[in-house]
Each structure stands twice: as structure tokens, then as C-alpha cells.
Motif scaffolding. Sequence first.
Motif, PDB file in Angstrom:
ATOM      1  N   PRO A  56      85.064 -17.670 -26.144  1.00  0.00           N
ATOM      2  CA  PRO A  56      84.984 -17.055 -27.474  1.00  0.00           C
ATOM      3  C   PRO A  56      84.170 -15.762 -27.422  1.00  0.00           C
ATOM      4  O   PRO A  56      83.142 -15.689 -26.762  1.00  0.00           O
ATOM      5  N   CYS A  57      84.637 -14.795 -28.159  1.00  0.00           N
ATOM      6  CA  CYS A  57      83.973 -13.497 -28.149  1.00  0.00           C
ATOM      7  C   CYS A  57      82.754 -13.454 -29.059  1.00  0.00           C
ATOM      8  O   CYS A  57      81.856 -12.635 -28.876  1.00  0.00           O
ATOM      9  N   LEU A 106      81.633 -24.230 -29.494  1.00  0.00           N
ATOM     10  CA  LEU A 106      82.127 -23.147 -28.633  1.00  0.00           C
ATOM     11  C   LEU A 106      83.587 -23.370 -28.264  1.00  0.00           C
ATOM     12  O   LEU A 106      84.381 -22.415 -28.220  1.00  0.00           O
ATOM     13  N   LEU A 107      83.954 -24.613 -27.998  1.00  0.00           N
ATOM     14  CA  LEU A 107      85.352 -24.906 -27.681  1.00  0.00           C
ATOM     15  C   LEU A 107      86.236 -24.657 -28.904  1.00  0.00           C
ATOM     16  O   LEU A 107      87.351 -24.119 -28.780  1.00  0.00           O
ATOM     17  N   ALA A 108      85.742 -25.041 -30.097  1.00  0.00           N
ATOM     18  CA  ALA A 108      86.501 -24.771 -31.325  1.00  0.00           C
ATOM     19  C   ALA A 108      86.695 -23.269 -31.513  1.00  0.00           C
ATOM     20  O   ALA A 108      87.770 -22.808 -31.935  1.00  0.00           O
ATOM     21  N   LYS A 109      85.667 -22.473 -31.210  1.00  0.00           N
ATOM     22  CA  LYS A 109      85.800 -21.022 -31.282  1.00  0.00           C
ATOM     23  C   LYS A 109      86.821 -20.514 -30.278  1.00  0.00           C
ATOM     24  O   LYS A 109      87.672 -19.659 -30.585  1.00  0.00           O
ATOM     25  N   ALA A 110      86.704 -21.017 -29.032  1.00  0.00           N
ATOM     26  CA  ALA A 110      87.545 -20.498 -27.955  1.00  0.00           C
ATOM     27  C   ALA A 110      89.026 -20.717 -28.233  1.00  0.00           C
ATOM     28  O   ALA A 110      89.851 -19.837 -27.967  1.00  0.00           O
ATOM     29  N   VAL A 111      89.401 -21.872 -28.780  1.00  0.00           N
ATOM     30  CA  VAL A 111      90.817 -22.145 -29.017  1.00  0.00           C
ATOM     31  C   VAL A 111      91.347 -21.370 -30.224  1.00  0.00           C
ATOM     32  O   VAL A 111      92.570 -21.248 -30.392  1.00  0.00           O
ATOM     33  N   ASN A 112      90.440 -20.835 -31.043  1.00  0.00           N
ATOM     34  CA  ASN A 112      90.858 -20.070 -32.219  1.00  0.00           C
ATOM     35  C   ASN A 112      90.516 -18.584 -32.132  1.00  0.00           C
ATOM     36  O   ASN A 112      90.844 -17.823 -33.055  1.00  0.00           O
ATOM     37  N   CYS A 113      89.839 -18.188 -31.053  1.00  0.00           N
ATOM     38  CA  CYS A 113      89.418 -16.785 -30.903  1.00  0.00           C
ATOM     39  C   CYS A 113      90.642 -15.880 -30.775  1.00  0.00           C
ATOM     40  O   CYS A 113      91.640 -16.219 -30.115  1.00  0.00           O
ATOM     41  N   THR A 114      90.539 -14.716 -31.395  1.00  0.00           N
ATOM     42  CA  THR A 114      91.672 -13.768 -31.385  1.00  0.00           C
ATOM     43  C   THR A 114      91.511 -12.663 -30.350  1.00  0.00           C
ATOM     44  O   THR A 114      92.319 -11.733 -30.308  1.00  0.00           O
ATOM     45  N   ASP A 115      90.483 -12.743 -29.504  1.00  0.00           N
ATOM     46  CA  ASP A 115      90.316 -11.736 -28.449  1.00  0.00           C
ATOM     47  C   ASP A 115      91.530 -11.767 -27.525  1.00  0.00           C
ATOM     48  O   ASP A 115      91.934 -12.840 -27.072  1.00  0.00           O
TER      49      ASP A 115
END
Length: 568
Positions: A73-74, A57-66
Motif C-alpha cells: 500500500p502506498c 495493511l493487507l486491506a490497504k494493499a488489496v484496495n490500493c490504486t497505485d
Amino acid sequence: MASQSLYRKWRSQTFAELIGQEHVVQTLRNAIIEERVAHAYLFTGPRGVGKTTMARLLAKAVNCTDPNPAARPCGQCPACVAIAEGRAVDVIEMDAASHTSVEDAREIIERVQFRPAEMRSKVYIIDETHMLSTAAFNALLKTLEEPPDHAIFILATTEVHKVPATILSRCQRFTFTRHGIAATSNHLRQIASAEGLSLEAGVPEAIARAATGSMRDALGVLEQLASFGQGMITLEQVHSLLGMTAAAEVHALIEALLDADVGAALRAVNGVSEQGADVRQFTRDVVERLRTLLLFRATNDRSLLDVGEDELRNLEVWAQRAEPGDLVEWIKLLSGLDYQLRTTPYGHLPLELAVVEALVAPKRPEVSVAPRPSPKRSEPARRPEPSAAAPEPPRQREPDPPPEIVIETVIMPVAPEVLDQAAPPPRAARGLSASPEEFQAANADMSLLERIEAEWDEIKRNVRPHSPTVQALLNSIRPIDVEGNTIVLLASSPFHKDNLERASNTKLVEQVINKQLGGNFAIRCTIETKPEARDIRGQIRHARNDEHVRAALNIFEARIVDIEEETD
């Protein structure tokens, strides 16, 4: 094609879906919103509580484009989808258990210098970090301290004490907690509903309790139960799969304790034994339930309880009937049984005795274990009046088994010298006279012999690593007596006796026995069995073999102070 397991299928894809770990979620969310994400994190905690899920989830959040940082993370943007599907080349997961060498660490160091191929940040997730070798840890030190701006390291471990302090000091550390029974059971109900599974009342709580805080284990058990067949998943299936004791027996024993019903309590214990369930686990379940009841009774604070709704209703009823003092005594008594139940040769007898003691002993501050003497029996001569400073403990006699066994116990603390003054004068036992000191020594010897007999198999196993030959020799030898600091062993033949008496063999056995018993004992071997012992030691040993006497000795921590000849 193999179906996807439930714990993977229902893995949280956003912070909002995550069960528990609110303290970690809130901190990481704030870091993302304020753009203060650290370069290295360390996630610690038991297995199955969400460490790897949180890392993803942290990996998603730092790369999320929202565009809204608070919504990351979206779970829907290309970066989130790629990471969820495991095809993001910039999110590298490594299992340290199979990549322990310094070469693996150097490969990470070399690759981390390259910028991300597709995403904003390159994220390294190293699971079971404690498995890395010392050389691998040392190789990572500098990189963890000053990684490139585009790199983030997330280390996960179940054994943080094995991670070097130099690594710990370079990471932000988050400790993950076990999932509560209520949270786990609610999550299981939601997943069961979505999967079309029907659960009998109490099943989610039983699974949650067996999972001991691991959501992954809970989902694994639910998946196994779903494969049993069609129809509703029942408590009986849960107990059968996990080898659990039925909650009904736990409930029945607590009800019996609260009602002071010895018969009902013993029936509950024997019901567990007849099921073939683990008596030790049953005892742990009872202790945990009593602890929860004590907590609720003392505080009346539901927020402190980790129980489901059904159990909460039981606790509310029990709390009106329970006394904190009784609960404390029961918990102390039952929580000390684990070792006895593991080592005893008498099955669930320690639990039965503890249950009887829990209901009987507290009501009798001074107890003599013996019925009234038979009317046919002549009254014994009156004893000398004891001194006023040391009143004589009450003593009665048991009429049935010859010879009569007089068992005495005093719960009030009394100094040894006072006990000596108050001790009854010696009596004739089958024509033999014995002083209180002789009774005390004989009692101590026989107690030690009983312990040695109970632990003899373990002693033999402990000899094997030093000498398999001596261990095989001991299979034909058994303890038969204790004489002060000497343990008497009976050999089945002169061959076994002669071999055991070799200096090296004797020394080895004595060392193992002394380590096992925590004393300084010598051994003596014989091949002759003694005739029926007529002295006081033999009579005490004979008496202690009586099941009623043994029960009294164990329940009341009593001692045999006299053995009397039965008279008509």
C-alpha cells in the motif's frame, strides 16, 4: 479533546514502516505483486506484536490504486487514506470478544454477498477470533471455504489452540513473533526523538525488556513516562513505574558471581530487598542475563543475542571471565527458585542460600559443615575403621552451640546399603542412644513438619471451597509434630479438637493435605503441648530451628547424623 495515544499515532501505514515480522511482510508482498491473494488468512501470535496492523495493511494493499503493485500500500491514495482514518465502509472490523453469537456470524454471511460500495475488495477483519462461539464458527465455515470473489477474511487471535481445526484448514496461517529488545529500543528512540522526549541511557532497553516483545505495551509505557513531567526520562522513573529491579543490582550480582565474591553477591541481593522490589522478578532477570551470557560465551555469535549495545559491551567483558560450566550450574540453581520464593515464609533467604551455594558448594566436592573443635574439648573416642569399599565421609564438630550438631553431606552418589555400612555407630545424646535409622526417620519427620508449617496457610485456603466452616476451624489449629505417616495438630481448645475429630471433617482435612503433599497421611489432634522433648526427635527439631544449621542443611542438602553432649 483527548490526545491520540502513541501506539495509534505511530501505527505503521506501509509495509516499509512495519517493525519486525519480515517473514509475513515478504510473503504478503509477493502475493500482492503476483495477484495471488488468498480469500482467508489467520494471524496468530502474542498481543501487541502487529496482527491487527498487518491486517489493515493487507486491506490497504488489496484496495490500493497505485499502479505499481510492489509499492502497495502506498499510504497516499484515497483508499489507503480512508482505511487509515477508519471511514472505509468496505473494510469491516469486528471484535469477536463482544460479537460471539451465531447471529453475529449470520449477519456477516448476509452482508458479505453484497459487492463493495467503493473499493475493489470487501475485507472483514475479525479480532480475537478464538472468542467466537462454536455455533458462530460453524456458521462461518462455508463462507470461509468459498467466499465471494470480492471478499477477504482476516482472522486474528492470541490463542490459536482455541480455534477449531475446521477453521484453521480454510485459512492461510501466519505466526507473528515477539519483537526483540534491540528492535523495540531502536523504535522507541526514534519515536522519542520525533516527540521531543529525552531518554536517559538504558531507558529504551529497560522499557523493551519490560514489554516482553509487545511493541504496543512498550509505547504505552513510554507514553506514561512522558506524562510524569518535564525533562529527561530516567531509569529511576522506569523502575518506579514498572516496579522493576534496578539493572545495577543484576549487574552487581553477575559481577560478584564471576569474581567469586560471596559478600558482594549477598549485598546485591539485599540491595534488591531493601528497594522493596520483586525478588522473583530480579531472579528471573539474572537468569535471563546469565542465559544470554552462556549463549554468547559458547557461540561468540552476536546475531543470536537480543540485547542493546550497552548490554552487548558488558557481555563481551563478562565472556572473557566466565566459564560455561559455572554458567550452567548458576542457571540451574537460580532458575529453580521461583516456586520457593513464592511460597517461603523467609523472604529472600532462598536466593541468599542459592547464591552462597553457587560460589561455595562447587569448590567442595565433599563438605562437612562444622568448625574445628575447641582446644578445651576432649577428643572423642576413635571410631572403628570403615571397610575399604565404603570410605567414611569426613565429619567434624561445631563447638559453640550446645549440644553439638554434626552435619554430614556426601555429594558423590553412594548406594543406600553402602551408606548404612559407612554410617557412624550410635552415640549418646543427652543420655539417650539413637541408631542411624532413628536419626534418618527423625530427620524425615522434621523435614516434613517444616514443609507442612510453610504450606499450612495454603492448605487452609484449599479447604475453604469444600467447607468454609472447617477452614475457620483450622485457623485455631496448627501442626506441631509428625510421627511417621501421622501429622499431629494442636488445637487451641477442646471445642476445636472435638469438631476437627468429626469423621467428615477429619476426612476432608486429610484429603486436602494428601493432595497438597502428594502422600498418604492421617491426622491426630491434641490440645496438650508436649514438654520440652528430650528424645532424639525433639533434639533434631530443636537443632533444625537454629539458623546456622538450617542454612547448612539447605545449602548442602545435608542431614543430621549425630548430636553430641558438649563436654569441657
